[in-house]
Design a protein around this motif. Structure first.
Motif, PDB file in Angstrom:
ATOM      1  N   MET A   1       0.836  -1.329  -0.142  1.00 20.34           N
ATOM      2  CA  MET A   1      -0.015  -0.237  -0.065  1.00 20.34           C
ATOM      3  C   MET A   1       0.878   1.251   0.023  1.00 20.34           C
ATOM      4  O   MET A   1       0.277   2.400  -0.436  1.00 20.34           O
ATOM      5  N   VAL A   2       1.957   1.319   0.552  1.00 25.06           N
ATOM      6  CA  VAL A   2       3.122   2.148   0.856  1.00 25.06           C
ATOM      7  C   VAL A   2       3.445   2.707  -0.738  1.00 25.06           C
ATOM      8  O   VAL A   2       3.715   3.884  -0.905  1.00 25.06           O
ATOM      9  N   LYS A   3       3.509   1.681  -1.681  1.00 28.52           N
ATOM     10  CA  LYS A   3       3.730   2.050  -3.012  1.00 28.52           C
ATOM     11  C   LYS A   3       2.764   2.993  -3.659  1.00 28.52           C
ATOM     12  O   LYS A   3       3.207   3.859  -4.688  1.00 28.52           O
ATOM     13  N   PHE A   4       1.485   2.860  -3.286  1.00 27.98           N
ATOM     14  CA  PHE A   4       0.636   3.580  -4.009  1.00 27.98           C
ATOM     15  C   PHE A   4       0.098   5.066  -3.544  1.00 27.98           C
ATOM     16  O   PHE A   4      -0.821   5.663  -3.605  1.00 27.98           O
ATOM     17  N   TRP A   5       0.548   5.295  -2.067  1.00 28.67           N
ATOM     18  CA  TRP A   5       0.484   6.324  -1.200  1.00 28.67           C
ATOM     19  C   TRP A   5       0.907   7.580  -1.964  1.00 28.67           C
ATOM     20  O   TRP A   5       2.132   7.616  -2.416  1.00 28.67           O
ATOM     21  N   ASP A   6       0.238   8.788  -2.148  1.00 23.61           N
ATOM     22  CA  ASP A   6       0.808   9.996  -2.802  1.00 23.61           C
ATOM     23  C   ASP A   6       0.804  10.922  -1.544  1.00 23.61           C
ATOM     24  O   ASP A   6      -0.305  11.437  -1.135  1.00 23.61           O
ATOM     25  N   PRO A   7       1.827  11.297  -1.153  1.00 23.80           N
ATOM     26  CA  PRO A   7       1.960  12.231   0.074  1.00 23.80           C
ATOM     27  C   PRO A   7       1.573  13.914  -0.398  1.00 23.80           C
ATOM     28  O   PRO A   7       1.024  14.408   0.842  1.00 23.80           O
ATOM     29  N   ALA A   8       1.843  13.940  -1.484  1.00 27.46           N
ATOM     30  CA  ALA A   8       1.286  15.496  -1.847  1.00 27.46           C
ATOM     31  C   ALA A   8      -0.249  15.675  -1.576  1.00 27.46           C
ATOM     32  O   ALA A   8      -0.798  16.643  -1.329  1.00 27.46           O
ATOM     33  N   TYR A   9      -0.700  14.584  -2.283  1.00 27.05           N
ATOM     34  CA  TYR A   9      -2.257  14.511  -1.954  1.00 27.05           C
ATOM     35  C   TYR A   9      -2.882  13.870  -1.110  1.00 27.05           C
ATOM     36  O   TYR A   9      -4.015  14.217  -0.666  1.00 27.05           O
ATOM     37  N   GLN A  10      -1.930  13.215  -0.214  1.00 27.61           N
ATOM     38  CA  GLN A  10      -2.248  12.291   0.907  1.00 27.61           C
ATOM     39  C   GLN A  10      -3.539  11.575   0.669  1.00 27.61           C
ATOM     40  O   GLN A  10      -4.631  11.665   1.103  1.00 27.61           O
ATOM     41  N   CYS A  11      -3.398  10.899  -0.536  1.00 23.38           N
ATOM     42  CA  CYS A  11      -4.502   9.836  -0.583  1.00 23.38           C
ATOM     43  C   CYS A  11      -3.610   8.887  -1.595  1.00 23.38           C
ATOM     44  O   CYS A  11      -2.635   8.717  -1.917  1.00 23.38           O
ATOM     45  N   PHE A  12      -4.352   7.615  -1.841  1.00 26.46           N
ATOM     46  CA  PHE A  12      -3.819   6.559  -2.588  1.00 26.46           C
ATOM     47  C   PHE A  12      -3.935   6.802  -4.140  1.00 26.46           C
ATOM     48  O   PHE A  12      -5.098   7.266  -4.405  1.00 26.46           O
ATOM     49  N   THR A  13      -3.092   6.358  -5.187  1.00 28.31           N
ATOM     50  CA  THR A  13      -3.508   6.469  -6.478  1.00 28.31           C
ATOM     51  C   THR A  13      -3.269   5.362  -7.105  1.00 28.31           C
ATOM     52  O   THR A  13      -2.229   4.385  -7.028  1.00 28.31           O
ATOM     53  N   PHE A  14      -4.207   4.724  -7.802  1.00 27.56           N
ATOM     54  CA  PHE A  14      -4.087   3.571  -8.611  1.00 27.56           C
ATOM     55  C   PHE A  14      -4.590   3.829 -10.034  1.00 27.56           C
ATOM     56  O   PHE A  14      -5.533   4.296 -10.456  1.00 27.56           O
ATOM     57  N   ASN A  15      -3.394   3.752 -10.957  1.00 27.17           N
ATOM     58  CA  ASN A  15      -3.745   3.930 -12.284  1.00 27.17           C
ATOM     59  C   ASN A  15      -4.524   5.321 -12.624  1.00 27.17           C
ATOM     60  O   ASN A  15      -5.383   5.275 -13.497  1.00 27.17           O
ATOM     61  N   GLN A  16      -3.893   6.431 -12.030  1.00 23.25           N
ATOM     62  CA  GLN A  16      -4.309   7.696 -12.026  1.00 23.25           C
ATOM     63  C   GLN A  16      -5.630   8.114 -11.558  1.00 23.25           C
ATOM     64  O   GLN A  16      -5.911   8.679 -11.853  1.00 23.25           O
ATOM     65  N   GLU A  17      -6.036   7.154 -10.720  1.00 27.53           N
ATOM     66  CA  GLU A  17      -7.527   7.430  -9.963  1.00 27.53           C
ATOM     67  C   GLU A  17      -7.048   7.604  -8.534  1.00 27.53           C
ATOM     68  O   GLU A  17      -6.297   6.671  -7.879  1.00 27.53           O
TER      69      GLU A  17
END
Length: 67
Positions: free
Chosen positions: A1-17
């Motif tokens: 899950m850490v791989k998909f965490w985006d710290p700039a937006y503070q959310c998870f990003t899966f295939n640009q979603e």
């Protein structure tokens, strides 16, 4: 899950979603038993006045900032 965490937006990003956890999911992940789902939880920021910020940025004294 850490791989998909985006710290700039503070959310998870899966295939640009973007995907953010719900309150229920946060409660489960953090093992919080007494969460109230109809209550707003916020983190209170530390109050810092403009004068304090100015003194911190310029390395000057409080009297200089007051002037």
């Amino acid at each position: 899950m850490v791989k998909f965490w985006d710290p700039a937006y503070q959310c998870f990003t899966f295939n640009q979603e973007d995907m953010t956890p719900t309150v229920e999911e946060y409660a489960t992940l953090l093992h919080v038993d007494n969460v109230q789902f109809y209550k707003i939880y916020v983190k209170n920021p530390k109050p810092m006045t403009f004068k304090k910020k100015l003194v911190k940025l310029t390395d000057m004294t409080d009297t200089w900032a007051e002037k």
